[in-house]
Design an enzyme around this catalytic site. Structure first.
Site, PDB file in Angstrom:
ATOM      1  N   GLU A  55       0.819  -1.205   0.000  1.00 45.71           N
ATOM      2  CA  GLU A  55       0.000   0.000   0.000  1.00 45.71           C
ATOM      3  C   GLU A  55       0.857   1.260   0.000  1.00 45.71           C
ATOM      4  OE1 GLU A  55      -3.049   0.343  -0.657  1.00 45.71           O
ATOM      5  OE2 GLU A  55      -3.527  -1.786  -0.674  1.00 45.71           O
ATOM      6  N   TYR A 138      -6.649   6.386   4.210  1.00 46.95           N
ATOM      7  CA  TYR A 138      -6.723   5.355   3.179  1.00 46.95           C
ATOM      8  C   TYR A 138      -5.925   4.116   3.566  1.00 46.95           C
ATOM      9  CZ  TYR A 138      -5.505   2.515  -0.750  1.00 46.95           C
ATOM     10  OH  TYR A 138      -5.294   1.414  -1.522  1.00 46.95           O
ATOM     11  N   ASP A 156      -9.437   4.700  -2.983  1.00 50.40           N
ATOM     12  CA  ASP A 156      -8.301   5.187  -3.748  1.00 50.40           C
ATOM     13  C   ASP A 156      -8.835   5.823  -5.033  1.00 50.40           C
ATOM     14  OD1 ASP A 156      -8.881   3.088  -5.514  1.00 50.40           O
ATOM     15  OD2 ASP A 156      -6.768   2.572  -5.791  1.00 50.40           O
ATOM     16  N   CYS A 211     -12.518   0.293 -15.824  1.00 51.83           N
ATOM     17  CA  CYS A 211     -13.040   1.659 -15.737  1.00 51.83           C
ATOM     18  C   CYS A 211     -11.884   2.633 -15.526  1.00 51.83           C
ATOM     19  CB  CYS A 211     -14.066   1.759 -14.597  1.00 51.83           C
ATOM     20  SG  CYS A 211     -15.041   3.276 -14.612  1.00 51.83           S
ATOM     21  N   CYS A 218     -16.216  -0.203 -21.500  1.00 59.62           N
ATOM     22  CA  CYS A 218     -17.561  -0.487 -20.999  1.00 59.62           C
ATOM     23  C   CYS A 218     -18.062  -1.849 -21.465  1.00 59.62           C
ATOM     24  CB  CYS A 218     -18.525   0.608 -21.433  1.00 59.62           C
ATOM     25  SG  CYS A 218     -18.110   2.241 -20.755  1.00 59.62           S
ATOM     26  N   CYS A 221     -17.258  -4.265 -18.818  1.00 60.11           N
ATOM     27  CA  CYS A 221     -17.632  -3.901 -17.451  1.00 60.11           C
ATOM     28  C   CYS A 221     -18.852  -4.695 -16.980  1.00 60.11           C
ATOM     29  CB  CYS A 221     -17.934  -2.412 -17.369  1.00 60.11           C
ATOM     30  SG  CYS A 221     -18.397  -1.863 -15.706  1.00 60.11           S
ATOM     31  N   CYS A 227     -24.673   1.584 -15.040  1.00 54.55           N
ATOM     32  CA  CYS A 227     -23.767   2.730 -14.844  1.00 54.55           C
ATOM     33  C   CYS A 227     -24.468   4.036 -15.181  1.00 54.55           C
ATOM     34  CB  CYS A 227     -22.522   2.551 -15.711  1.00 54.55           C
ATOM     35  SG  CYS A 227     -21.393   3.969 -15.651  1.00 54.55           S
TER      36      CYS A 227
END
Length: 310
Positions: A55, A138, A156, A211, A218, A221, A227
């Site tokens: 991270e 975060y 994020d 995305c 798309c 997705c 969406c």
């Protein structure tokens, strides 16, 4: 007789219904189970320390650049105590060219605190994670979620972009995380801890692979039919200009060149060795002063410089 399929309504940013959340959870998690990348910090053997290291490294740095440094880091410092026992300058040296090297100092500071306060084990408690030096909102949520399977909103850039498009109906999220985004992320969390942690990882991966900021796919997705941004005809971004990532000729570039000299040297280096890396003496001096102020470089009494010794 033909019928027209009515698309599901998009949820508002602050009032996502349970039904609309469920429309997202199942497809995104199922997509993740099939398409998630096999990354070392996702494997069980990585443990909480491996998740924490990843991270820190992944902030503002792509996965392909992180992977080799991550592997070397964990081979050298498999536990927080191993890193804590070394000088902070060694963390900066091992950070290499990942960029934003203050992250290396912060990770070293967190390792020291984990060793001193928690017996060398990354704490499970979110508040204890947040209390570690160098750990922000975060990172604490990400470690608690990805390492310990807890229920936290992990926001994020990738997740924020998915939520902005799928739920809020805009192309990009604001430049800085807003209270409305945090409320939306909490509203979208599944109730079950394990499923919430899976959702956090899955929505992040969707933003990283499908995305994306540019050239979103798309057709691949799993939630394209729900969406809000796509259903609205993909309206162009009309908010504040998005911040660019310039590098060439900036103080950041000069700082990187100065640090590269110090990383490659096992002994303190003279001023002349640093002067040789950049033509503009004013910018060079400003960059060096900034490195010293940030604790990344130590000036010695004889005019030489080194990475921080502790």
């Amino acid at each position: 007789m033909t019928t027209t399929e009515t698309p599901p309504p998009a949820a508002s940013s602050s009032a996502s219904s349970a039904a609309s959340s469920a429309q997202l959870h199942g497809p995104v998690i199922a997509w993740f189970e099939q398409h998630a990348r096999d990354l070392p910090w996702r494997r069980p053997e990585a443990g909480a320390w491996g998740v924490m290291v990843s991270e820190f490294m992944l902030q503002q740095t792509p996965v392909n650049r992180v992977l080799p440094v991550y592997e070397q880091w964990l081979a050298r410092w498999p536990r927080p105590a191993a890193l804590a026992a070394e000088a902070p300058g060694e963390a900066v040296r091992a950070w290499g060219r990942l960029g934003y090297p203050r992250r290396a100092l912060r990770l070293h500071g967190a390792a020291v605190a984990i060793t001193e306060r928690h017996g060398g084990d990354v704490p499970r408690d979110h508040a204890q994670l947040l209390a570690l030096p160098g750990i922000g909102e975060y990172t604490a949520a990400a470690v608690a979620s990805f390492a310990y399977g807890q229920r936290h909103a992990v926001l994020d850039t990738n997740v924020r972009r998915v939520f902005a498009r799928a739920v809020t109906g805009v192309q990009y999220p604001p430049n800085a995380t807003t209270a409305a985004e945090r409320r939306l992320a909490r509203a979208l969390l599944p109730d079950d801890d394990g499923r919430a942690a899976r959702w956090a990882a899955a929505s992040m991966e969707l933003g990283a692979l499908v995305c994306t900021a540019r050239n979103e796919e798309c057709g691949r997705c799993p939630i394209a039919r729900a969406c809000a941004w796509r259903l609205a005809g993909k309206p162009a971004h009309d908010g504040p200009p998005r911040r660019g990532q310039t590098y060439a000729g900036t103080d950041r570039q000069v700082r990187g060149k100065l640090l590269a000299v110090l990383r490659d040297a096992r002994h303190p280096v003279p001023q002349a060795a640093l002067d040789a890396v950049w033509h503009d003496p004013v910018q060079r001096a400003r960059a060096l002063d900034g490195l010293v102020a940030d604790g990344l470089v130590e000036p010695l009494a004889d005019g030489r410089y080194r990475l921080p010794a502790g």
